[in-house]
Motif scaffolding. Sequence first.
Motif, PDB file in Angstrom:
ATOM      1  N   ARG A 205     -11.072  40.117  36.342  1.00  0.00           N
ATOM      2  CA  ARG A 205     -10.696  41.409  36.906  1.00  0.00           C
ATOM      3  C   ARG A 205      -9.691  42.173  36.058  1.00  0.00           C
ATOM      4  NH1 ARG A 205     -10.195  39.588  43.291  1.00  0.00           N
ATOM      5  NH2 ARG A 205     -12.440  39.504  43.693  1.00  0.00           N
ATOM      6  N   SER A 206      -9.332  41.635  34.919  1.00  0.00           N
ATOM      7  CA  SER A 206      -8.330  42.314  34.094  1.00  0.00           C
ATOM      8  C   SER A 206      -8.766  43.727  33.738  1.00  0.00           C
ATOM      9  CB  SER A 206      -8.075  41.527  32.801  1.00  0.00           C
ATOM     10  OG  SER A 206      -7.496  40.291  33.079  1.00  0.00           O
ATOM     11  N   ALA A 207     -10.000  43.860  33.283  1.00  0.00           N
ATOM     12  CA  ALA A 207     -10.469  45.176  32.858  1.00  0.00           C
ATOM     13  C   ALA A 207     -10.418  46.170  34.005  1.00  0.00           C
ATOM     14  CB  ALA A 207     -11.898  45.064  32.311  1.00  0.00           C
ATOM     15  N   GLU A 208     -10.942  45.769  35.162  1.00  0.00           N
ATOM     16  CA  GLU A 208     -10.969  46.666  36.322  1.00  0.00           C
ATOM     17  C   GLU A 208      -9.559  47.033  36.759  1.00  0.00           C
ATOM     18  OE1 GLU A 208     -13.392  48.827  38.901  1.00  0.00           O
ATOM     19  OE2 GLU A 208     -14.277  47.119  37.862  1.00  0.00           O
ATOM     20  N   ASN A 209      -8.655  46.065  36.786  1.00  0.00           N
ATOM     21  CA  ASN A 209      -7.306  46.326  37.267  1.00  0.00           C
ATOM     22  C   ASN A 209      -6.510  47.212  36.315  1.00  0.00           C
ATOM     23  OD1 ASN A 209      -7.917  44.759  39.467  1.00  0.00           O
ATOM     24  ND2 ASN A 209      -6.781  42.959  38.780  1.00  0.00           N
ATOM     25  N   VAL A 210      -6.690  47.004  35.017  1.00  0.00           N
ATOM     26  CA  VAL A 210      -6.013  47.872  34.060  1.00  0.00           C
ATOM     27  C   VAL A 210      -6.603  49.276  34.118  1.00  0.00           C
ATOM     28  CG1 VAL A 210      -5.538  48.256  31.618  1.00  0.00           C
ATOM     29  CG2 VAL A 210      -5.337  45.956  32.565  1.00  0.00           C
ATOM     30  N   TRP A 211      -7.919  49.365  34.237  1.00  0.00           N
ATOM     31  CA  TRP A 211      -8.581  50.676  34.368  1.00  0.00           C
ATOM     32  C   TRP A 211      -8.023  51.447  35.567  1.00  0.00           C
ATOM     33  CZ3 TRP A 211     -12.390  53.258  31.558  1.00  0.00           C
ATOM     34  CH2 TRP A 211     -13.085  54.278  32.203  1.00  0.00           C
ATOM     35  N   ARG A 212      -7.733  50.727  36.647  1.00  0.00           N
ATOM     36  CA  ARG A 212      -7.198  51.372  37.850  1.00  0.00           C
ATOM     37  C   ARG A 212      -5.745  51.804  37.681  1.00  0.00           C
ATOM     38  NH1 ARG A 212      -9.703  50.450  42.963  1.00  0.00           N
ATOM     39  NH2 ARG A 212     -11.654  49.279  42.827  1.00  0.00           N
ATOM     40  N   ASP A 243      -8.296  56.008  27.814  1.00  0.00           N
ATOM     41  CA  ASP A 243      -9.370  56.892  28.260  1.00  0.00           C
ATOM     42  C   ASP A 243      -9.821  56.487  29.656  1.00  0.00           C
ATOM     43  OD1 ASP A 243     -10.554  54.509  27.572  1.00  0.00           O
ATOM     44  OD2 ASP A 243     -12.167  55.372  26.380  1.00  0.00           O
ATOM     45  N   ARG A 244     -10.341  57.475  30.402  1.00  0.00           N
ATOM     46  CA  ARG A 244     -10.840  57.248  31.748  1.00  0.00           C
ATOM     47  C   ARG A 244     -11.949  58.245  32.056  1.00  0.00           C
ATOM     48  NH1 ARG A 244      -8.014  53.560  30.904  1.00  0.00           N
ATOM     49  NH2 ARG A 244      -6.480  52.520  32.254  1.00  0.00           N
ATOM     50  N   SER A 245     -12.785  57.893  33.017  1.00  0.00           N
ATOM     51  CA  SER A 245     -13.798  58.805  33.539  1.00  0.00           C
ATOM     52  C   SER A 245     -13.538  59.031  35.021  1.00  0.00           C
ATOM     53  CB  SER A 245     -15.202  58.232  33.340  1.00  0.00           C
ATOM     54  OG  SER A 245     -15.542  58.177  31.968  1.00  0.00           O
ATOM     55  N   PHE A 246     -13.845  60.253  35.498  1.00  0.00           N
ATOM     56  CA  PHE A 246     -13.582  60.639  36.873  1.00  0.00           C
ATOM     57  C   PHE A 246     -14.840  61.250  37.474  1.00  0.00           C
ATOM     58  CE2 PHE A 246      -9.819  60.979  34.271  1.00  0.00           C
ATOM     59  CZ  PHE A 246      -8.838  60.313  34.990  1.00  0.00           C
ATOM     60  N   ASN A 247     -14.975  61.118  38.793  1.00  0.00           N
ATOM     61  CA  ASN A 247     -16.093  61.754  39.481  1.00  0.00           C
ATOM     62  C   ASN A 247     -15.718  63.172  39.905  1.00  0.00           C
ATOM     63  OD1 ASN A 247     -14.556  61.557  41.846  1.00  0.00           O
ATOM     64  ND2 ASN A 247     -15.586  59.695  42.528  1.00  0.00           N
ATOM     65  N   GLY A 248     -16.595  63.830  40.640  1.00  0.00           N
ATOM     66  CA  GLY A 248     -16.355  65.209  41.022  1.00  0.00           C
ATOM     67  C   GLY A 248     -15.179  65.396  41.948  1.00  0.00           C
ATOM     68  N   GLY A 269     -14.330  56.022  28.297  1.00  0.00           N
ATOM     69  CA  GLY A 269     -14.016  57.060  29.258  1.00  0.00           C
ATOM     70  C   GLY A 269     -14.327  58.443  28.712  1.00  0.00           C
ATOM     71  N   LYS A 270     -14.650  59.361  29.601  1.00  0.00           N
ATOM     72  CA  LYS A 270     -14.966  60.728  29.188  1.00  0.00           C
ATOM     73  C   LYS A 270     -13.735  61.469  28.713  1.00  0.00           C
ATOM     74  CE  LYS A 270     -17.030  65.035  30.873  1.00  0.00           C
ATOM     75  NZ  LYS A 270     -17.689  65.722  32.014  1.00  0.00           N
ATOM     76  N   HIS A 271     -12.583  61.169  29.315  1.00  0.00           N
ATOM     77  CA  HIS A 271     -11.345  61.873  28.988  1.00  0.00           C
ATOM     78  C   HIS A 271     -10.373  60.928  28.284  1.00  0.00           C
ATOM     79  CE1 HIS A 271     -12.390  65.390  31.443  1.00  0.00           C
ATOM     80  NE2 HIS A 271     -12.860  64.523  32.333  1.00  0.00           N
ATOM     81  N   VAL A 272      -9.748  61.422  27.225  1.00  0.00           N
ATOM     82  CA  VAL A 272      -8.700  60.671  26.535  1.00  0.00           C
ATOM     83  C   VAL A 272      -7.351  61.165  27.046  1.00  0.00           C
ATOM     84  CG1 VAL A 272      -7.604  60.287  24.302  1.00  0.00           C
ATOM     85  CG2 VAL A 272     -10.087  60.152  24.514  1.00  0.00           C
TER      86      VAL A 272
END
Length: 503
Positions: A205-212, A243-248, A269-272
Amino acid sequence: MGASQPKDPGAACLSRRRLIAAGTTGAAAALASGRLHGLLGLGSSRAAGAATAPRFRSPLPIPRELTGARIEIPIREARIPILPGRKTQMWTYDGTWPGPTIRRPAGEPTAVRFKHQLPARAGELTVHLHGGHNRSTEDGRPGGLTESLPRSLYCDVSERLAPVESGNDLLIEPGGERTYEFDLSEDGEPERAAFQWYHDHRLERSAENVWRGLAGMWIIDDEIDSALPLPRGDRDLPLMLTDRSFNGANQLVQLSSAGRNPPADGVIGKHVLVNGAILPTHRVQPARYRLRLLNAAHFQPFNVYLTGGAKMVQIASEAGLLPRPLKRNRILLGPGERAEVIVDFAEVRGRRVRLRSGRRAGAHNRLGSDPYRGALMEFRVGRRSVVDETSIPEQLRPLPAWVNDAPSKPSHRWRINVGGGIRPRWQLNGRSYDPTYADVAVELGETVTWELVNPTRTAHLIHLHHTDWYMLERNGKTPPAHERCLKETFFLDPGDRVLVAGH
């Protein structure tokens, strides 16, 4: 690997547990990170959205500093302003992203109490100080299988392990807390001053938790660094690139929705963002500044440079000061790597200087080798002259004596590969992460040379815990000057072989 190591099972071994060490963001050898999504390789090439005209509006966030010997950090949900409009719900260290920057003197014991206030669905957490010389119990071990994580998809973790074997006794359960004791010392002496960072390190879960949002920066100061006439105070800027990506609805697109498997499991991610802001701006005086650059992305390399005539002089890597300063046109940073540069904004008084990331020399369009291309942030340089008493010394910090005695031939090889049959998994030397297995036993005080090999078609970062390393060779040749220093995170393109020595 040093005097601070405990006498626990395997403590004298530089084991797969320590080399792989369960999912350090951006580290190629982090085999405990589940789908991995960039913790293990650098998969895709560049973030989307770079082609649009940059608009620098948001002020650069500067995380607050915590400097006490005893620190308390709640791990909690918070709504973070990132995109215009609705705030983004994130998991944070004390309500900010990045979390607060911890800044402490080398050799001064530091106790950080983390309080798990996230929802129960977050499961257990653990915290790794990336770059620190930590006792095994304080290194953020990933743990094993629990009720909230009943099976491992990508690692060889048995459900029959006792808590002390798996590291479950060191996890932070929902509603619980744990105090980490960081000695900030190595080999009986204060650690070298360095720019480090802390982040979640949980198995699968490291990737998911850091992404969050569970990431923050850490700065260690020492007498050698402090005695140099380098920029300080508000002219010392830590910058987390990610970087991260976001929904609408401006909420994070979760990594688990990507559904990729090795070897093409990279998520871009779409945004840096810089310090959690998209295309921020920062006003600076026409004087020297120290920029501490951290790539905290999951899969995205950055090849940073400055526009407008500004120049970079690199003074440090992730393991602290270089032997001497180096003029750099571009600096390639893979996930987990850091570099510190001095920029003299007096040379570009009254201008706007942009920090950008661009292409690498040569053909690097393979998975994970191709950096993001686009703007990162903008510096707005004042016109009024100021007194600047800083300078860049010709000599910074000599290498330790053990570097000269390092063996020229490797005693062990670490080879990245993809295996696992129906469900592919990243492996080292044909094995995935197992907390009870050790590849190598070394003697305390020994200097060893190892070979790191990447025969795959995906670029990788390998992060070696607990001690700093010196690169002896890259692909059979003397490494470039910026790699002839102490480091602990190494970028390996497909086909790369490097020799590194550690004490």
